[in-house]
Scaffold this active site. Structure first.
Site, mmCIF file in Angstrom:
data_model
loop_
_atom_site.group_PDB
_atom_site.id
_atom_site.type_symbol
_atom_site.label_atom_id
_atom_site.label_comp_id
_atom_site.label_asym_id
_atom_site.label_seq_id
_atom_site.Cartn_x
_atom_site.Cartn_y
_atom_site.Cartn_z
ATOM 1 N N CYS A 133 0.829 -1.200 0.000
ATOM 2 C CA CYS A 133 0.000 0.000 0.000
ATOM 3 C C CYS A 133 0.866 1.254 0.000
ATOM 4 O O CYS A 133 1.372 1.660 1.043
ATOM 5 C CB CYS A 133 -0.925 -0.028 1.222
ATOM 6 S SG CYS A 133 -1.957 1.424 1.372
ATOM 7 N N CYS A 136 -0.478 4.095 2.103
ATOM 8 C CA CYS A 136 -0.250 3.934 3.547
ATOM 9 C C CYS A 136 1.210 4.196 3.916
ATOM 10 O O CYS A 136 1.494 4.829 4.924
ATOM 11 C CB CYS A 136 -0.571 2.519 4.019
ATOM 12 S SG CYS A 136 -2.046 1.787 3.338
ATOM 13 N N ASP A 137 2.134 3.661 3.123
ATOM 14 C CA ASP A 137 3.528 3.585 3.568
ATOM 15 C C ASP A 137 4.515 4.429 2.762
ATOM 16 O O ASP A 137 5.667 4.589 3.176
ATOM 17 C CB ASP A 137 4.010 2.120 3.503
ATOM 18 C CG ASP A 137 3.199 1.221 4.423
ATOM 19 O OD1 ASP A 137 2.739 1.707 5.468
ATOM 20 O OD2 ASP A 137 3.023 0.032 4.085
#
Ligand code: NAP
Length: 311
Positions: A133, A136-137
């Site tokens: 992701c 997300c990261d």
């Protein structure tokens, strides 16, 4: 045997939000967490795009907070795993860890799992440079100004690669064919980005370096020439699709050809009294906040459905 008014299957953002709303509607929902309480989000390190957390929030902590909030209003939590469902008559019948549970209504919020490559090193280095992701990261310090690689050739891979150009020094896009599967506009935009370098006809045969306990690169194999090479990178972003966690519901409710639940009339499935929310019905947005919003919608639809029945 007591009949639960609402049983929620799944405990990610969709499940807990559905629990919060149905609890506040005094329906005392029973949440069956499944094998991974908190869902996929608990596998990400820091969530920086959930509104209300300007400093970001640990995925596990966010899920724990949602659970507490739902429980405060009367949601009941069971760490049970649903083994089978019978939606052919009401009350619905679920077998949970060998025990029968009866439910007047069910909200399915079982989420989706990332499709895995299956390459050596992938599993061992998850959260140590391997991620599924970018949203997300991608902004994590370890990836800033570093070479990164995205695996895949669909819309997700293109979207991730474009997003990562904000952080990485260069973003390689490794695809097993010589053209992208992504929509035309997405593919054109991706290939026109000077920070994205496609590597065609190639697969990742190994994520390195398990010995060092961090990602240092990937081993590649060109599928046309057979040539092998090493690509040094600090981050490996795998975007080869998602697998909805819906095996349990095959033949019980309508699923599309990829296994995603097909909602109709808002959040209801084709079975009256069975509702759906989150990634198990969403192959487009797949964000914690959209799943939470869908959980809210499913809860409201469910509450109205039960209220109409009791009139
Ligand atoms: P997808 O369209 O199924 O693409 C998956 C990609 O990964 C394909 O290029 C596939 O290669 C590759 N792949 C699959 N298994 C692989 C493996 N084992 N090893 C190497 N490569 C592998 O999945 P997606 O990109 O997640 O998109 C899913 C759906 O969501 C699509 O309908 C997409 O349009 C939609 N979506 C839309 C947007 C948007 O519009 N903004 C954003 C994201 C997703 P092949 O091409 O060889 O099959």
């Amino acid at each position: 045997m007591a009949i639960e008014k609402v049983v929620i299957i799944g405990s990610g953002p969709a499940g807990w939000t559905a629990a919060l709303y149905t609890a506040r509607a005094q329906l005392a929902p029973l949440v069956l967490t499944g094998k991974q309480p908190g869902g996929l989000l608990t596998t990400t390190s820091i969530v920086e795009n959930f509104p209300g957390f300007p400093e970001g929030v640990d995925g596990y902590e966010l899920m724990t907070r949602m659970q507490k909030q739902a429980e405060r209003f009367g949601a009941k939590t069971s760490f049970g795993v649903v083994e089978s469902v019978d939606f052919s008559q009401r009350p619905f019948n679920l077998i949970v860890d060998g025990e029968k549970v009866l439910a007047a209504a069910v909200i399915i919020a079982t989420g989706a799992g990332h499709k895995h490559l299956g390459a050596p090193g992938e599993h061992e280095l998850e959260t140590k440079g391997v991620t599924y992701c970018a949203t997300c990261d991608g902004a994590l310090p370890a990836f800033r100004n570093q070479p990164l690689v995205v695996i895949g050739g669909g819309d997700s891979a293109c979207e991730e690669a474009q997003y990562l150009t904000r952080f990485g020094s260069i973003v390689y896009l490794v695809h097993r064919r010589d053209s992208l599967r992504a929509s035309k506009i997405m593919a054109e935009r991706t290939l026109a980005n000077p920070k994205i370098k496609p590597i065609w006809d190639s697969t990742v045969t190994e994520v390195m370096d398990v010995q060092k306990d961090t990602v240092t690169g990937v081993k590649l194999k060109n599928l046309k020439t057979g040539a092998e090479s090493v690509l040094p990178v600090a981050g490996v972003f795998i975007a080869i699709g998602h697998v909805p966690n819906t095996d349990l519901f095959k033949g019980k409710i309508n699923l599309d050809e990829n296994g995603f639940v097909v909602p109709q009339q808002g959040a209801m499935t084709n079975v009256p009294g069975v509702f759906v929310a989150g990634d198990c019905a969403d192959h487009v947005y797949r964000q914690a906040i959209t799943a939470a919003g869908a959980g809210c919608s499913a809860a409201i639809d469910c509450e109205r459905f039960l209220a109409a029945e009791n009139c």
